[in-house]
Scaffold this motif. Structure first.
Motif, short mmCIF file in Angstrom:
data_model
loop_
_atom_site.label_atom_id
_atom_site.label_comp_id
_atom_site.label_asym_id
_atom_site.label_seq_id
_atom_site.Cartn_x
_atom_site.Cartn_y
_atom_site.Cartn_z
N ALA A 176 0.83 -1.20 0.00
CA ALA A 176 0.00 0.00 0.00
C ALA A 176 0.87 1.25 0.00
N LEU A 177 1.98 1.21 0.73
CA LEU A 177 2.91 2.34 0.77
C LEU A 177 3.59 2.53 -0.58
N LEU A 178 3.91 1.41 -1.23
CA LEU A 178 4.49 1.46 -2.57
C LEU A 178 3.54 2.13 -3.55
N SER A 179 2.26 1.80 -3.48
CA SER A 179 1.27 2.36 -4.39
C SER A 179 1.19 3.89 -4.26
N GLN A 180 1.49 4.40 -3.08
CA GLN A 180 1.47 5.84 -2.85
C GLN A 180 2.77 6.52 -3.28
N LYS A 181 3.72 5.74 -3.75
CA LYS A 181 5.02 6.26 -4.21
C LYS A 181 5.79 6.97 -3.09
N LYS A 182 5.63 6.47 -1.88
CA LYS A 182 6.36 7.04 -0.75
C LYS A 182 7.71 6.37 -0.54
N ILE A 183 7.94 5.25 -1.22
CA ILE A 183 9.20 4.51 -1.06
C ILE A 183 10.14 4.86 -2.21
N LYS A 184 11.26 5.46 -1.89
CA LYS A 184 12.27 5.83 -2.90
C LYS A 184 13.15 4.64 -3.25
N LYS A 185 13.50 3.85 -2.22
CA LYS A 185 14.41 2.73 -2.42
C LYS A 185 14.00 1.61 -1.48
N ALA A 186 14.15 0.37 -1.96
CA ALA A 186 13.89 -0.79 -1.13
C ALA A 186 15.10 -1.71 -1.14
N ILE A 187 15.46 -2.19 0.04
CA ILE A 187 16.55 -3.15 0.20
C ILE A 187 15.95 -4.42 0.78
N GLY A 188 16.04 -5.52 0.04
CA GLY A 188 15.41 -6.75 0.52
C GLY A 188 15.77 -7.94 -0.33
N SER A 189 15.02 -9.04 -0.15
CA SER A 189 15.37 -10.31 -0.77
C SER A 189 14.33 -10.87 -1.71
N TYR A 190 13.06 -10.57 -1.51
CA TYR A 190 12.02 -11.32 -2.20
C TYR A 190 10.93 -10.37 -2.72
N PHE A 191 11.31 -9.53 -3.66
CA PHE A 191 10.38 -8.53 -4.16
C PHE A 191 9.33 -9.11 -5.11
N THR A 192 9.55 -10.32 -5.62
CA THR A 192 8.62 -10.88 -6.61
C THR A 192 7.30 -11.33 -6.00
N SER A 193 7.17 -11.28 -4.67
CA SER A 193 5.88 -11.60 -4.06
C SER A 193 4.84 -10.53 -4.36
N ASN A 194 5.31 -9.38 -4.82
CA ASN A 194 4.41 -8.27 -5.16
C ASN A 194 4.76 -7.80 -6.57
N ARG A 195 3.93 -8.18 -7.54
CA ARG A 195 4.19 -7.83 -8.95
C ARG A 195 4.35 -6.33 -9.14
N GLU A 196 3.68 -5.54 -8.31
CA GLU A 196 3.71 -4.09 -8.48
C GLU A 196 5.10 -3.51 -8.23
N VAL A 197 5.95 -4.23 -7.48
CA VAL A 197 7.31 -3.76 -7.24
C VAL A 197 8.09 -3.75 -8.55
N GLY A 198 8.01 -4.86 -9.30
CA GLY A 198 8.70 -4.93 -10.58
C GLY A 198 8.18 -3.90 -11.56
#
Length: 229
Positions: A63-85
């Motif tokens: 939900a935070l990603l959808s609001q474009k509040k996240i500039k950068k993400a550091i993590g391991s498993y972003f493919t669980s959310n297609r919207e990240v890609g």
């Protein structure tokens, strides 16, 4: 001074524009869903989020990603959310991929006051690009710097009023590590008890790491994320 916050705005008052946040959870399990929901309503932007993943579409950190509040993400498993890609392809977010063990160890190092460490994980892959390599006992290792954050938002099962924490099964995941590796630690819990009601053998995170406690208002069930009864 009490560590207990009775409203989400006060609990999140330490989060500022441009901050680096650690956010617990594996998928939505062990994620501080009420605090994340509070972030979606807070006027804050340019965040760097350190988390295993960015939730699911429209849920948790998604939900935070959808609001474009996240500039950068550091993590391991972003493919669980297609919207990240999709956001990455549009140039809306920067991603730094770390293997899960490396992510965990980097946070542990940050909490222990260690500047970094050497690991064989990632050697010979694209993840090694730009990183220092060193030969140790005839094998090649990569240097990984420690990770710390301005604020950690974590989830525990129970806390006493001092801030001692216990966790529930796999909801423990990254939360205890994050509790040691941030300047300010805010924990969302299912229950708050008085000092002495938690067995010392159960306590995983001592109170000295915890700055704020907030009682959960949302929970994860088989039916999805619902308001807490």
């Amino acid at each position: 001074m009490t560590k207990i916050h009775h409203d989400v705005d006060t609990a999140l008052s330490s989060v500022k524009n441009g901050h680096t946040l650690m956010v617990g959870g594996f998928g939505l399990i062990g994620a501080p869903l009420t605090l994340i929901d509070g972030l979606t309503k807070k006027d804050v932007s340019g965040l760097t989020v350190i988390s295993n993943n960015l939730g699911e579409p429209g849920k948790g950190l998604g939900a935070l990603l959808s609001q474009k509040k996240i500039k950068k993400a550091i993590g391991s498993y972003f493919t669980s959310n297609r919207e990240v890609g999709d956001a990455y392809q549009r140039g809306e977010i920067e991603l730094e991929l770390l293997p899960q063990g490396t992510l965990s160890e980097s946070m542990r190092a940050g909490g222990a006051g260690i500047g970094g460490y050497y690991t064989k994980t990632g050697v010979g892959t694209d993840l090694a690009k730009g990183k220092e390599e060193r030969e140790i006992n005839g094998q090649t290792y990569l240097f990984e710097p420690a990770i710390r954050a301005d604020v950690a938002l974590i989830k525990a099962w129970k806390a006493d009023t001092l801030g001692n924490l216990i966790y529930y099964k796999t909801a423990r995941n990254f939360n205890p590590l994050m509790a040691t590796a941030a300047d300010i630690v805010i924990v969302e819990v299912e229950e708050i008890v008085e000092p002495g009601e938690l067995s010392p053998e159960e306590i995983v995170t001592p109170h000295l790491f915890v700055d704020g406690i907030f009682l959960a208002r949302k929970r994860l069930t088989k039916e999805g994320v619902i308001d807490h009864e």
